[in-house]
Design a protein around this motif. Structure first.
Motif, mmCIF file in Angstrom:
data_model
loop_
_atom_site.group_PDB
_atom_site.id
_atom_site.type_symbol
_atom_site.label_atom_id
_atom_site.label_comp_id
_atom_site.label_asym_id
_atom_site.label_seq_id
_atom_site.Cartn_x
_atom_site.Cartn_y
_atom_site.Cartn_z
ATOM 1 N N ASN A 33 -0.059 -48.282 -63.926
ATOM 2 C CA ASN A 33 -1.497 -46.870 -63.460
ATOM 3 C C ASN A 33 -0.975 -46.425 -64.388
ATOM 4 O OD1 ASN A 33 -2.547 -48.828 -61.867
ATOM 5 N ND2 ASN A 33 -1.156 -48.676 -60.484
ATOM 6 N N ILE A 34 0.079 -46.099 -65.866
ATOM 7 C CA ILE A 34 -0.068 -44.650 -66.281
ATOM 8 C C ILE A 34 -1.200 -44.042 -66.673
ATOM 9 C CG2 ILE A 34 1.184 -43.975 -68.659
ATOM 10 C CD1 ILE A 34 2.761 -44.814 -66.943
ATOM 11 N N THR A 35 -1.466 -42.895 -66.470
ATOM 12 C CA THR A 35 -2.613 -42.033 -67.020
ATOM 13 C C THR A 35 -1.481 -40.840 -67.601
ATOM 14 O OG1 THR A 35 -4.156 -42.394 -64.807
ATOM 15 C CG2 THR A 35 -4.458 -39.936 -65.515
ATOM 16 N N LYS A 36 -2.826 -40.183 -68.656
ATOM 17 C CA LYS A 36 -2.116 -39.123 -69.446
ATOM 18 C C LYS A 36 -3.330 -38.183 -69.551
ATOM 19 C CE LYS A 36 0.555 -35.777 -71.135
ATOM 20 N NZ LYS A 36 1.313 -35.156 -70.981
ATOM 21 N N SER A 37 -3.134 -37.190 -69.487
ATOM 22 C CA SER A 37 -4.370 -36.121 -69.849
ATOM 23 C C SER A 37 -3.982 -34.931 -70.823
ATOM 24 C CB SER A 37 -5.088 -35.619 -69.135
ATOM 25 O OG SER A 37 -5.980 -36.973 -68.242
ATOM 26 N N TYR A 38 -4.867 -34.267 -71.789
ATOM 27 C CA TYR A 38 -4.644 -33.286 -73.116
ATOM 28 C C TYR A 38 -5.822 -32.111 -71.960
ATOM 29 C CZ TYR A 38 -1.204 -36.440 -75.263
ATOM 30 O OH TYR A 38 -0.052 -37.025 -74.888
ATOM 31 N N GLY A 39 -5.812 -31.556 -71.485
ATOM 32 C CA GLY A 39 -6.948 -30.920 -70.918
ATOM 33 C C GLY A 39 -8.085 -31.931 -70.270
ATOM 34 N N LYS A 40 -9.183 -31.401 -70.672
ATOM 35 C CA LYS A 40 -10.237 -32.657 -70.273
ATOM 36 C C LYS A 40 -10.391 -33.956 -71.240
ATOM 37 C CE LYS A 40 -13.146 -28.397 -69.978
ATOM 38 N NZ LYS A 40 -14.449 -27.939 -70.690
ATOM 39 N N ILE A 41 -9.532 -33.581 -72.250
ATOM 40 C CA ILE A 41 -9.145 -35.313 -72.824
ATOM 41 C C ILE A 41 -8.133 -36.293 -72.003
ATOM 42 C CG2 ILE A 41 -8.822 -36.672 -74.578
ATOM 43 C CD1 ILE A 41 -9.601 -34.129 -76.566
ATOM 44 N N THR A 42 -8.934 -37.913 -71.366
ATOM 45 C CA THR A 42 -7.808 -38.668 -71.371
ATOM 46 C C THR A 42 -7.084 -39.099 -72.024
ATOM 47 O OG1 THR A 42 -8.517 -37.725 -68.664
ATOM 48 C CG2 THR A 42 -7.394 -39.878 -68.845
ATOM 49 N N ALA A 43 -5.912 -38.967 -72.129
ATOM 50 C CA ALA A 43 -5.569 -40.227 -73.772
ATOM 51 C C ALA A 43 -5.184 -41.447 -73.174
ATOM 52 C CB ALA A 43 -4.240 -39.482 -74.054
ATOM 53 N N LEU A 44 -4.170 -41.694 -71.235
ATOM 54 C CA LEU A 44 -5.048 -42.589 -70.898
ATOM 55 C C LEU A 44 -4.608 -42.748 -69.413
ATOM 56 C CD1 LEU A 44 -0.888 -43.861 -71.846
ATOM 57 C CD2 LEU A 44 -2.502 -44.507 -73.019
ATOM 58 N N LYS A 45 -5.647 -44.302 -68.868
ATOM 59 C CA LYS A 45 -6.400 -43.837 -67.726
ATOM 60 C C LYS A 45 -5.854 -45.152 -66.914
ATOM 61 C CE LYS A 45 -11.133 -42.491 -70.298
ATOM 62 N NZ LYS A 45 -12.004 -42.703 -70.188
ATOM 63 N N GLU A 46 -4.804 -45.073 -66.275
ATOM 64 C CA GLU A 46 -4.412 -46.351 -65.172
ATOM 65 C C GLU A 46 -4.147 -47.583 -66.521
ATOM 66 O OE1 GLU A 46 -7.102 -46.645 -62.224
ATOM 67 O OE2 GLU A 46 -6.894 -45.342 -61.200
ATOM 68 N N VAL A 47 -3.375 -47.242 -66.701
ATOM 69 C CA VAL A 47 -2.222 -47.984 -67.607
ATOM 70 C C VAL A 47 -1.521 -49.011 -67.597
ATOM 71 C CG1 VAL A 47 -0.950 -48.415 -70.140
ATOM 72 C CG2 VAL A 47 -2.974 -47.056 -70.528
ATOM 73 N N SER A 48 -1.767 -49.666 -67.078
ATOM 74 C CA SER A 48 -0.342 -51.335 -66.098
ATOM 75 C C SER A 48 -0.553 -52.536 -68.058
ATOM 76 C CB SER A 48 -0.253 -51.772 -65.503
ATOM 77 O OG SER A 48 -0.971 -50.985 -64.045
ATOM 78 N N LEU A 49 0.763 -52.620 -67.839
ATOM 79 C CA LEU A 49 1.359 -54.065 -68.429
ATOM 80 C C LEU A 49 2.556 -54.180 -68.767
ATOM 81 C CD1 LEU A 49 3.013 -53.273 -71.305
ATOM 82 C CD2 LEU A 49 0.583 -52.310 -72.355
ATOM 83 N N VAL A 50 2.702 -55.664 -69.999
ATOM 84 C CA VAL A 50 4.037 -55.915 -68.774
ATOM 85 C C VAL A 50 4.848 -56.685 -70.319
ATOM 86 C CG1 VAL A 50 5.630 -57.703 -68.050
ATOM 87 C CG2 VAL A 50 4.001 -56.537 -66.370
ATOM 88 N N VAL A 51 5.670 -55.971 -71.061
ATOM 89 C CA VAL A 51 6.297 -56.543 -71.706
ATOM 90 C C VAL A 51 7.374 -58.190 -71.749
ATOM 91 C CG1 VAL A 51 7.256 -56.122 -73.949
ATOM 92 C CG2 VAL A 51 5.685 -54.762 -73.421
ATOM 93 N N PRO A 52 7.008 -59.025 -72.096
ATOM 94 C CA PRO A 52 7.928 -59.879 -71.863
ATOM 95 C C PRO A 52 8.924 -60.315 -72.853
ATOM 96 C CG PRO A 52 6.440 -61.183 -72.017
ATOM 97 C CD PRO A 52 6.237 -60.018 -73.020
ATOM 98 N N GLU A 53 10.642 -60.462 -72.745
ATOM 99 C CA GLU A 53 11.542 -60.282 -73.450
ATOM 100 C C GLU A 53 11.311 -61.449 -74.326
ATOM 101 O OE1 GLU A 53 16.600 -60.097 -73.381
ATOM 102 O OE2 GLU A 53 15.026 -61.207 -71.467
ATOM 103 N N GLY A 54 12.189 -60.915 -75.293
ATOM 104 C CA GLY A 54 12.000 -62.476 -76.684
ATOM 105 C C GLY A 54 10.463 -61.837 -77.719
ATOM 106 N N THR A 55 9.446 -60.952 -77.210
ATOM 107 C CA THR A 55 8.084 -61.372 -77.984
ATOM 108 C C THR A 55 8.193 -59.936 -78.923
ATOM 109 O OG1 THR A 55 7.604 -59.843 -76.517
ATOM 110 C CG2 THR A 55 7.163 -61.539 -76.057
ATOM 111 N N VAL A 56 7.010 -59.735 -79.896
ATOM 112 C CA VAL A 56 7.048 -59.327 -80.645
ATOM 113 C C VAL A 56 4.782 -59.026 -80.371
ATOM 114 C CG1 VAL A 56 5.695 -58.438 -83.370
ATOM 115 C CG2 VAL A 56 7.929 -60.367 -83.032
ATOM 116 N N PHE A 57 5.638 -57.786 -79.380
ATOM 117 C CA PHE A 57 3.955 -57.703 -78.702
ATOM 118 C C PHE A 57 3.655 -56.127 -78.976
ATOM 119 C CE2 PHE A 57 1.947 -55.548 -75.061
ATOM 120 C CZ PHE A 57 2.029 -56.555 -74.248
ATOM 121 N N GLY A 58 2.001 -56.144 -80.344
ATOM 122 C CA GLY A 58 1.658 -55.550 -80.079
ATOM 123 C C GLY A 58 0.564 -54.352 -79.348
ATOM 124 N N ILE A 59 0.721 -53.373 -79.790
ATOM 125 C CA ILE A 59 -0.524 -52.368 -79.066
ATOM 126 C C ILE A 59 -1.470 -51.839 -80.551
ATOM 127 C CG2 ILE A 59 -0.848 -50.094 -77.337
ATOM 128 C CD1 ILE A 59 1.921 -52.147 -76.214
#
Length: 297
Positions: free
Chosen positions: A8-34
């Motif tokens: 649930n990561i949230t980050k805002s810059y003033g009135k702009i919300t850059a991230l809204k309750e972001v949740s994810l899991v990165v398994p070991e040994g992967t190439v994980f693309g965002i």
């Protein structure tokens, strides 16, 4: 084991919300693309997990430990444009990086340069490097300290096809050596070719995440043909699990419920009904197609 967990990561810059309750899991040994267009929150997310920025709310864990407590030597990173002294050689730039960061030791510099295939140019000034070579040197800097995880922000951005191929091959090589790779990109083709897992970001929201093959397909698609596709078309509409069937050039595309496409059963069904198939293959949906399906709503 999961190397990274966001809750649930949230980050805002003033009135702009850059991230809204972001949740994810990165398994070991992967190439994980965002994956996401410019402005979707990719760099903000990477900056938070690297402790460059603070989230407004939410938390993250590296290797099961709160992010603020993790030993940074386990994580190598490349955020945005590589920053080196243009008048120094590759080896001397890495000596400066090692001295400032305290990561690794001088003996690792040669190993890092060999890994990124720059050892023969170790004495050349940074200003003489191509863009691809500069990016590879930045990855060499990230490798100091022998980190378990590499976090790369747009590692192929701005490169020509040769440079892109070099970085693509290097990422595969590093993953095969045991490094988990987390990379942000807006290039769908590169994510499809390199990554084992992907998370798709749109305006700060995670639209979907998971194994690339699972994300690509919300349905199974088969290419199929016979000497005469008309009776085949009529027959396949009656097969259980078929959602749709349509003509595409010389093939019929058979759309089935996810996990329900059974090529062996379909081949047998057609044969028992007097039709011998000339072509039968599973088609994987392109990431570009799936991306626009997910982000167009």
């Amino acid at each position: 084991m999961d190397v990274l967990e966001l809750n649930n990561i949230t980050k805002s810059y003033g009135k702009i919300t850059a991230l809204k309750e972001v949740s994810l899991v990165v398994p070991e040994g992967t190439v994980f693309g965002i994956l996401g267009p410019n402005g979707s929150g990719k760099t903000t997310m990477l900056s938070i997990i690297l402790d460059v920025l603070s989230a407004d709310s939410g938390s993250y864990k590296w290797f099961g430990q709160p992010g603020s407590k993790i030993q940074r030597r386990k994580i190598g990173s490349l955020l945005e444009t590589p920053n080196f002294y243009h008048y120094l050689s590759a080896v001397n730039n890495l000596k400066v990086t090692q001295s400032i960061s305290g990561r690794g030791n001088p003996a690792e510099i040669e190993k890092a340069l060999r890994t990124v295939n720059l050892y023969e140019r170790r004495s050349s000034r940074f200003s003489t490097f191509s863009l691809g070579m500069k990016q590879r040197l930045a990855i060499a800097a990230a490798l100091l300290g022998e980190p378990r995880v590499l976090v790369l922000d747009e590692p192929t951005n701005g490169l020509d096809p040769v440079g892109i191929a070099e970085i693509r091959d290097l990422i595969r090589k590093l993953n095969q050596k045991g490094h988990t790779i987390i990379m942000a990109s807006h290039l769908l083709d590169e994510v499809e070719k390199i990554c084992t897992h992907v998370a798709i970001l749109k305006t700060g929201n995670i639209i979907t995440s998971g194994v690339v093959d699972d994300v690509l397909s919300d349905e199974d698609i088969l290419e199929i043909s016979a000497a005469d596709n008309l009776p085949l078309f009529e027959l396949l509409h009656q097969f259980p699990g078929v959602v749709n069937c349509k003509q595409e050039e010389k093939y019929l595309l058979l759309y089935c419920e996810k996990g329900k496409a059974d090529p062996v059963a379909i081949n047998k069904y057609c044969f028992e009904n007097g039709i011998i198939l000339q072509h039968l293959a599973i088609r994987r949906k392109r990431l570009e197609t799936r991306f626009f399906e997910l982000t167009s709503n």
